[in-house]
Design an enzyme around this catalytic site. Structure first.
Site, short mmCIF file in Angstrom:
data_model
loop_
_atom_site.label_atom_id
_atom_site.label_comp_id
_atom_site.label_asym_id
_atom_site.label_seq_id
_atom_site.Cartn_x
_atom_site.Cartn_y
_atom_site.Cartn_z
N SER A 1 -11.83 0.80 -5.87
CA SER A 1 -11.47 1.25 -7.23
C SER A 1 -12.61 1.20 -8.23
O SER A 1 -12.45 0.72 -9.36
CB SER A 1 -10.28 0.43 -7.77
OG SER A 1 -9.16 0.68 -7.00
N GLU B 1 0.84 -1.21 0.00
CA GLU B 1 0.00 0.00 0.00
C GLU B 1 0.87 1.25 0.00
O GLU B 1 1.85 1.33 0.75
CB GLU B 1 -0.90 -0.04 1.24
CG GLU B 1 -2.29 0.44 1.01
CD GLU B 1 -3.04 -0.43 -0.01
OE1 GLU B 1 -3.08 -0.05 -1.19
OE2 GLU B 1 -3.58 -1.47 0.39
N HIS B 2 0.50 2.19 -0.85
CA HIS B 2 1.26 3.44 -1.02
C HIS B 2 2.68 3.16 -1.50
O HIS B 2 3.61 3.91 -1.20
CB HIS B 2 1.25 4.26 0.28
CG HIS B 2 -0.11 4.81 0.60
ND1 HIS B 2 -0.61 5.96 0.02
CD2 HIS B 2 -1.11 4.33 1.39
CE1 HIS B 2 -1.84 6.18 0.47
NE2 HIS B 2 -2.17 5.20 1.29
N THR B 3 2.83 2.09 -2.21
CA THR B 3 4.14 1.77 -2.82
C THR B 3 4.14 2.05 -4.31
O THR B 3 5.20 2.24 -4.90
CB THR B 3 4.48 0.29 -2.60
OG1 THR B 3 3.33 -0.49 -2.92
CG2 THR B 3 4.89 0.01 -1.17
N GLY C 1 -12.96 2.61 -1.67
CA GLY C 1 -11.58 2.13 -1.75
C GLY C 1 -11.45 0.82 -2.51
O GLY C 1 -10.45 0.12 -2.37
N ASP D 1 -4.46 0.48 -9.55
CA ASP D 1 -5.88 0.14 -9.68
C ASP D 1 -6.25 -0.17 -11.13
O ASP D 1 -6.95 -1.14 -11.43
CB ASP D 1 -6.75 1.29 -9.16
CG ASP D 1 -6.38 1.70 -7.75
OD1 ASP D 1 -5.70 0.90 -7.06
OD2 ASP D 1 -6.75 2.81 -7.33
N TYR E 1 -3.40 12.05 0.74
CA TYR E 1 -2.71 11.25 -0.29
C TYR E 1 -1.62 12.11 -0.94
O TYR E 1 -0.46 11.70 -1.06
CB TYR E 1 -3.73 10.78 -1.32
CG TYR E 1 -3.21 9.79 -2.33
CD1 TYR E 1 -3.22 8.42 -2.06
CD2 TYR E 1 -2.73 10.22 -3.56
CE1 TYR E 1 -2.77 7.51 -3.00
CE2 TYR E 1 -2.27 9.30 -4.50
CZ TYR E 1 -2.30 7.95 -4.22
OH TYR E 1 -1.84 7.05 -5.15
C1 GLA Z 1 -5.25 4.52 -4.23
C2 GLA Z 1 -4.51 4.85 -5.52
C3 GLA Z 1 -3.49 3.76 -5.85
C4 GLA Z 1 -2.58 3.49 -4.66
C5 GLA Z 1 -3.40 3.27 -3.39
C6 GLA Z 1 -2.53 3.15 -2.16
O1 GLA Z 1 -6.03 3.36 -4.41
O2 GLA Z 1 -5.42 4.97 -6.57
O3 GLA Z 1 -2.74 4.14 -6.99
O4 GLA Z 1 -1.64 4.52 -4.49
O5 GLA Z 1 -4.32 4.33 -3.18
O6 GLA Z 1 -1.78 1.99 -2.23
#
Ligand code: GLA
Length: 406
Positions: A141, A49-51, A139, A189, A238
């Site tokens: 997508s 996550e957040h990578t 969350g 996503d 974010y």
């Molecule tokens: C959202 C963003 C993704 C990703 C996640 C965190 O879903 O759309 O690109 O950065 O947050 O992992």
């Protein structure tokens, strides 16, 4: 309270009750019948996550929930769209695309079309009816699902499917969201919505966009807990996290001259150079660097069938997101605690950007209902919010097909 069980016959044909209902709505709305169906699924991220915007690794699965279009190509360049959820039309001219301030959903479609045409793909207009069963704003997508479903609707209508690689379509969808819609997301996503595979997670290298299918063992089921809590902080936080990561890279580059992103930094290097970083930046970097290591360790553990280890890594990921990256929330922590309190839960963590939305748990098959019961029992006591729980399996990515003649 039951968990919502997913039907197992969603793919590969797309010829199910949902499509039948869309066809019925199309007939009501337009004169005649649709000839094509396309779908882009939502996703849940197992770990990583957040990578993605740090050039790192992610391990998502596509969901058996999608945004689906039934459509008919036109001979001109008009798009006539009807959204079932919004119960409204959103029409535009492919030669006069401009941001729509009143109907925000139209912008995901316009942005995708513009992105494809900027790539040199000439598209035709379409008549389409669409709907989604990916919960919006949770969350999972739904935006990427709409973009990818749109891409395949227009590509199929224009006889252009197969012109672009899946990875390229994902990049174009990300570009639509970054530049047209104005959300600064990473690539994860759109990539998983395009390229997911049934019963597999996808290890994505977000720098090279190389990807590897990783089988999800039959002894592992996925349960998603939707906090249904507001994500109002998500977009500002974010962007702030992205800035902090960039600051970390710039400061570390003083001594680690070869690094381009946090992806290139090891835990040892980070610790050695901790004195160069303000505490908040150090913490954000520590999350990203350790999370990348956890993704690769998770892939190894999945391959060995060591689900206890996968669960441990998921729990560690959540702790890192909560304590170092500061993107959890009381609701997400309560959800993860409720899921983790049940025997049969290997591990649980928030999934997606955070601040609300969903958590995902890896559980022993047969324990899904016990987890759902625990969530419905414990979570509202802490948050005063009624949650939703879904079981799911890793599904295929984007699809389209010709509809049979009626
Ligand atoms: C959202 C963003 C993704 C990703 C996640 C965190 O879903 O759309 O690109 O950065 O947050 O992992």
């Amino acid at each position: 309270m039951q968990t919502t069980m997913e039907s197992s016959n969603y793919m590969p044909t797309l010829l199910d009750e949902r499509t039948e209902e869309l066809i019925r709505q199309f007939r009501q709305h337009f004169d005649g019948v649709p000839t094509l169906v396309s779908a882009g699924p939502g996703r849940v991220n197992l770990i990583g996550e957040h990578t993605d915007y740090n050039d790192g690794f992610v391990l998502p699965v596509a969901l058996k929930r999608d945004v689906r279009f039934v459509l008919r190509p036109r001979t001109d360049r008009l798009a006539q769209l009807y959204s079932i959820e919004f119960d409204e039309e959103g029409n535009f001219d492919l030669d006069a695309i401009s941001f729509n301030r009143d109907k925000l959903w139209v912008n995901y479609i316009q942005g995708m079309v513009q992105s494809l045409e900027q790539e040199g793909i000439r598209l035709v207009g379409i008549d389409a009816v669409f709907s989604g069963n990916v919960p919006r704003g949770s969350g999972l997508s739904s935006s990427a699902a709409l973009e990818i479903g749109t891409a395949h609707a227009f590509l199929a209508a224009s006889g252009q499917e197969g012109t672009l690689s899946g990875a390229r379509i994902a990049q174009l969808a990300q570009r639509a969201e970054n530049r047209f819609v104005g959300v600064n997301c990473g690539i994860m996503d759109q990539f998983i919505s395009e390229l997911g595979r049934e019963d597999h997670a996808l290890l994505i290298d977000c720098r090279s966009l190389a990807y590897t299918l990783v089988p999800v063992p039959a002894e592992a089921a996925l349960v998603i807990g939707n906090t249904r809590a507001s994500r109002s902080l998500a977009s500002s936080a974010y962007n702030e996290r992205r800035r902090e990561c960039e600051e970390g890279v710039a400061l570390l580059q003083q001594v680690l001259t070869d690094i381009r992103a946090l992806r290139d930094v090891t835990s040892d290097q980070l610790e050695t150079n901790r004195h160069l970083l303000p505490e908040n930046v150090y913490r954000r970097c520590r999350h990203v660097v350790s999370e990348n290591e956890r993704v690769l360790a998770t892939v190894e553990a999945l391959r060995r069938g060591d689900l206890a280890e996968v669960g441990r890594l998921m729990n560690a990921s959540h702790a890192s997101l909560r304590d170092d990256y500061l993107v959890s929330s009381p609701a997400l922590d309560a959800m993860v605690d409720a899921m983790g309190s049940v025997e049969g839960c290997y591990g649980a963590r928030l999934t997606g950007a955070g601040f609300g939305g969903c958590a995902v748990a890896l559980v022993k098959p047969g324990h899904e209902q016990a987890i759902a019961d625990a969530v419905y029992e414990q979570y509202p006591k802490v948050t005063n919010i009624w949650p939703e729980v879904y079981t799911t399996k890793a599904a295929d990515g984007a699809q389209s097909m010709a509809l049979p003649n009626p």
